[in-house]
Design a protein around this motif. Structure first.
Motif, short mmCIF file in Angstrom:
data_model
loop_
_atom_site.label_atom_id
_atom_site.label_comp_id
_atom_site.label_asym_id
_atom_site.label_seq_id
_atom_site.Cartn_x
_atom_site.Cartn_y
_atom_site.Cartn_z
N PRO A 26 0.81 -1.23 0.00
CA PRO A 26 0.00 0.00 0.00
C PRO A 26 0.84 1.27 0.00
O PRO A 26 0.45 2.28 -0.61
CB PRO A 26 -0.82 -0.12 1.29
N ALA A 57 -5.02 -1.90 -4.17
CA ALA A 57 -5.84 -2.48 -3.09
C ALA A 57 -6.25 -3.92 -3.41
O ALA A 57 -6.29 -4.77 -2.51
CB ALA A 57 -7.08 -1.61 -2.87
N ASN A 68 -7.91 -5.24 4.40
CA ASN A 68 -7.64 -5.43 2.98
C ASN A 68 -8.86 -5.88 2.18
O ASN A 68 -8.83 -5.87 0.95
CB ASN A 68 -6.48 -6.40 2.80
N GLN A 97 -3.95 2.78 4.74
CA GLN A 97 -3.94 1.31 4.75
C GLN A 97 -2.58 0.79 5.24
O GLN A 97 -2.53 -0.17 6.04
CB GLN A 97 -4.23 0.77 3.35
#
Length: 488
Positions: free
Chosen positions: A12, A34, A86, A115
């Motif tokens: 990320p 992602a 996630n 993230q």
């Protein structure tokens, strides 16, 4: 397999850096990053052995003079939170496709950077690394809310920032104190677990960590920043806050507070349960009075998190397992609720419940998806919310009957205000505003179909999630019990 964890954490961050230098393609690259993270997570789950061990561990010297290492790993508890993060981040990014945000490269890069911070928090086995992740997750959400939020975003965001920074400073003081008590002079989590702190020391550590975690969840009376922040933040920001970020506080209690200060928990945990249950009842009552649907869901979130916190401090297997499942279920449900409300607001330019009505006649697919999400939120058997709340209530009831009775009010109150909101928004006659409402399409369908599928799948077959965390939860409970027995 240790390279897998490094990839999982830093992908990320790499995605954020790349996205920051792009233009209109930023959202596509962010979504691709992602989805890759989700794929790595699924590989990790498939290679994970659901016992009480820490797996995929990495331990590299970082700041050796201070005893700081980049030490991270995954057990059954952190596996749930990694899965939550996630799974939800690509959904949140895809949900933002229907909006044209100014400076989209910065917007999506901040989501990916957050993230990265969240994954650091959920995998850190070094207290300094945990703190770095904690702050790294706060910085991007601050800018997301401050730049892309509503009209009152500056005042609201400042309150949010002051609350969270104050909590972080309490936690930092606790970490430094533990470091000074550690003969090895490092920040290793196991070294902190092994410290022989007396009751007074554990009492101070309890409050240093509890305040930080209670603000993040939030638990009554540390909750006052939450409704305004959820309302003023752009919807992806609200999803990040409610779906994932508040789980940092829950995870912190489980991973750090309970094993380090079990005597402090024994002394003050009853007060924490009382505050949590007060939050359940208080937030539910306030939710009844809300005229704005987004604020109603914000107060609903406080009530659900209060129930999770009470289950954790009950210190039994049922309550802890319920918290594990409910962290995942609450994240999915609350992201779904805020997305539905964002769809309505983007078309109608309002979330005022009184201004809406009859939308189901114009948007039957949205109405069905919204109903499934509401049913999951109110814990209907067969949906994802049921098993978590069922285990939580059993755990709280085992701790104390009256605590279980009052905690159970969350289900009754939640059903009333959620169904009433659904009725007023979706059913009845259309009005001059809703007569032109259009049904979901494109990315909206994908997001809602995925969320509804997860609600039903986890409700019908929750065993894989329970199995992932069962051994680690059991070991945690035994570890705390053994420490309390040796002290007493």
């Amino acid at each position: 397999m240790e390279q897998l964890l490094i990839l999982l954490i830093f992908l990320p961050l790499v995605g954020a850096v790349v996205t920051a230098f792009l233009g209109n393609a930023a959202k596509h690259v962010a979504l691709g990053s992602a989805i890759l993270s989700l794929g790595l997570t699924l590989i990790t789950v498939c290679n994970f052995t659901p016992d009480a061990s820490t797996q995929f561990a990495v331990n590299y010297p970082w700041i050796q003079d201070l005893g700081i290492n980049f030490h991270a790993g995954i057990d059954g508890i952190s596996m749930i939170t990694i899965l939550l993060t996630n799974v939800l981040v690509p959904i949140i990014i895809l949900s933002a496709y229907q909006h044209d945000y100014k400076k989209p490269n910065a917007f999506f890069a901040l989501i990916l950077f957050m993230q990265f911070g969240l994954l650091l928090v959920f995998t850190a086995l070094d207290a300094f690394l945990f703190y770095i992740g904690w702050e790294a997750a706060l910085i991007p959400i601050y800018f997301i809310c401050a730049i892309w939020g509503g009209k009152d975003r500056i005042r609201v965001n400042m309150k949010f920032f002051v609350y969270t920074i104050a909590g972080s400073l309490f936690m930092l003081m606790g970490i430094i104190y533990l470091y000074l008590q550690n003969p090895a002079h490092n920040f290793e989590i196991q070294a902190f677990y092994n410290l022989n702190l007396d009751a007074v020391q554990q009492g101070w550590i309890f409050w240093a960590f509890f305040i930080a975690f209670a603000i993040k969840m939030p638990i009554f009376p540390f909750h006052t920043w939450q409704p305004d922040t959820y309302t003023e933040a752009p919807t992806p920001g609200t999803m990040l806050l409610s779906g994932i970020m508040l789980k940092m506080g829950i995870y912190g209690v489980i991973r750090w507070l309970l094993p380090i200060a079990p005597v402090g928990v024994q002394e003050w945990g009853h007060l924490a349960i009382i505050l949590s249950i007060i939050g359940v009842v208080y937030a539910s009552i306030i939710a009844f009075t809300q005229k704005d649907a987004k604020r109603l869901v914000a107060y609903s979130s406080i009530a659900h998190v209060g129930l999770i916190a009470a289950g954790i401090f009950a210190l039994n297997t049922q309550g802890m397992q319920g918290a594990m499942v409910q962290m995942l279920s609450h994240g999915i449900n609350v992201v779904g609720l805020f997305f539905v409300l964002d769809i309505i607001a983007s078309r109608m330019k309002t979330n005022k419940i009184a201004d809406l009505g009859g939308i189901a006649k114009k948007a039957p697919q949205l109405a069905i998806a919204f109903l499934i999400i509401v049913l999951g939120t109110v814990a209907l058997p067969g949906t994802n919310g049921f098993i978590g709340e069922f285990l939580l209530l059993i755990g709280i009831y085992q701790y104390q009957v009256w605590a279980g009775v009052f905690a159970g009010l969350s289900i009754i109150f939640g059903a009333v205000y959620m169904f009433r909101m659904y009725q007023n928004i979706m059913l009845g006659k259309t009005n001059d505003l809703t007569i032109g409402f259009t049904d979901i399409k494109g990315s909206e369908k994908v997001v809602l179909y995925v969320i509804c599928a997860m609600i039903i799948a986890l409700g019908v077959y929750p065993k894989p999630i329970l199995h992932l965390s069962e051994a680690s939860v059991q070991q945690l409970i035994e570890q705390v019990s053994q420490k309390l027995t040796s002290v007493n």
